[in-house]
Design a protein around this motif. Structure first.
Motif, mmCIF file in Angstrom:
data_model
loop_
_atom_site.group_PDB
_atom_site.id
_atom_site.type_symbol
_atom_site.label_atom_id
_atom_site.label_comp_id
_atom_site.label_asym_id
_atom_site.label_seq_id
_atom_site.Cartn_x
_atom_site.Cartn_y
_atom_site.Cartn_z
ATOM 1 N N PRO A 74 -40.649 -47.421 -13.151
ATOM 2 C CA PRO A 74 -39.453 -47.478 -13.425
ATOM 3 C C PRO A 74 -38.480 -48.269 -12.515
ATOM 4 O O PRO A 74 -39.084 -48.855 -11.264
ATOM 5 C CB PRO A 74 -38.846 -45.838 -13.296
ATOM 6 N N TYR A 126 -35.870 -47.299 -10.902
ATOM 7 C CA TYR A 126 -35.303 -46.503 -10.026
ATOM 8 C C TYR A 126 -36.147 -45.952 -9.103
ATOM 9 O O TYR A 126 -37.217 -46.032 -9.220
ATOM 10 C CB TYR A 126 -34.573 -45.232 -10.844
ATOM 11 N N THR A 150 -37.440 -33.960 -19.318
ATOM 12 C CA THR A 150 -36.066 -34.157 -19.756
ATOM 13 C C THR A 150 -35.654 -35.169 -18.804
ATOM 14 O O THR A 150 -34.986 -36.291 -19.107
ATOM 15 C CB THR A 150 -35.354 -32.912 -20.077
ATOM 16 N N TYR A 151 -35.801 -35.045 -17.729
ATOM 17 C CA TYR A 151 -35.468 -35.738 -16.269
ATOM 18 C C TYR A 151 -35.706 -37.198 -16.477
ATOM 19 O O TYR A 151 -35.072 -38.419 -16.596
ATOM 20 C CB TYR A 151 -35.847 -35.329 -14.980
ATOM 21 N N THR A 152 -37.234 -37.338 -17.169
ATOM 22 C CA THR A 152 -37.935 -38.503 -17.017
ATOM 23 C C THR A 152 -37.301 -39.297 -18.084
ATOM 24 O O THR A 152 -37.037 -40.756 -17.998
ATOM 25 C CB THR A 152 -39.414 -38.403 -17.237
ATOM 26 N N VAL A 153 -36.771 -38.989 -19.428
ATOM 27 C CA VAL A 153 -36.381 -39.295 -20.518
ATOM 28 C C VAL A 153 -34.884 -39.834 -20.135
ATOM 29 O O VAL A 153 -34.465 -41.120 -20.250
ATOM 30 C CB VAL A 153 -36.312 -38.499 -21.723
ATOM 31 N N LEU A 154 -34.252 -39.046 -19.581
ATOM 32 C CA LEU A 154 -32.823 -39.472 -19.314
ATOM 33 C C LEU A 154 -32.710 -40.440 -17.961
ATOM 34 O O LEU A 154 -31.802 -41.380 -18.204
ATOM 35 C CB LEU A 154 -31.761 -38.058 -18.717
ATOM 36 N N GLY A 171 -34.758 -42.610 -17.406
ATOM 37 C CA GLY A 171 -35.210 -43.836 -18.029
ATOM 38 C C GLY A 171 -34.143 -44.663 -18.934
ATOM 39 O O GLY A 171 -34.029 -45.715 -19.070
ATOM 40 N N GLU A 172 -33.316 -43.637 -19.528
ATOM 41 C CA GLU A 172 -32.293 -44.377 -20.219
ATOM 42 C C GLU A 172 -30.975 -44.677 -19.258
ATOM 43 O O GLU A 172 -30.003 -45.276 -19.853
ATOM 44 C CB GLU A 172 -31.394 -43.212 -21.240
ATOM 45 N N GLY A 173 -31.012 -44.668 -17.921
ATOM 46 C CA GLY A 173 -30.027 -45.012 -17.117
ATOM 47 C C GLY A 173 -28.959 -43.857 -16.938
ATOM 48 O O GLY A 173 -27.939 -44.396 -16.666
ATOM 49 N N ARG A 174 -29.227 -42.763 -17.231
ATOM 50 C CA ARG A 174 -28.179 -41.713 -17.321
ATOM 51 C C ARG A 174 -28.066 -41.316 -15.712
ATOM 52 O O ARG A 174 -28.946 -41.211 -14.888
ATOM 53 C CB ARG A 174 -28.599 -40.451 -18.251
#
Length: 123
Positions: A8, A10, A105-109, A111-114
């Motif tokens: 990622p 980040y 959920t953390y991984t998805v969000l 990864g979306e830059g949230r």
């Protein structure tokens, strides 16, 4: 077929979590902690979601999230209404779930830059 490991963009990513531990980057975490894409706070002194006080959320809220995830261990345990109200009064969404669900959920969000911050509880 060629497979490439893609990291990622980040700093802190979760590889997974359960009721007893979580893997952040390559580190196994067994005490409660807070993670955001650019921050890791180890040894968060909270152990029990049902006893969570509004002040316990201050280290998470200090990271200026748009959404706060609370992983409550092996199963979902809702904190007192006053703790949930603290987030809502500041305009921050909060989702309460098991550690495994919070890690996914953390991984998805992230990864979306949230602007997501997650707190994981371990007894």
């Amino acid at each position: 077929m060629q497979l490439n490991l893609e990291r990622p963009d980040y700093q802190y990513f979760l590889r997974g979590a359960d009721g007893g531990s979580a893997l952040v980057n390559e580190r196994r975490m067994t005490a409660s902690f807070i993670v955001a894409p650019e921050a890791l706070v180890e040894n968060w002194p909270v152990r029990d979601a049902s006893a969570l006080a509004p002040t316990d959320l201050e280290p998470l809220l200090a990271l200026a999230p748009e959404l706060l995830l609370l992983g409550t261990g092996a199963r979902q345990v809702f904190p007192p209404a006053a703790a949930l109200a603290t987030c809502l009064q500041r305009g921050v969404g909060i989702e309460v779930m098991s550690n495994a669900a919070a890690a996914r959920t953390y991984t998805v969000l992230a990864g979306e830059g949230r602007r997501v911050v997650a707190g994981f509880l371990f007894p």
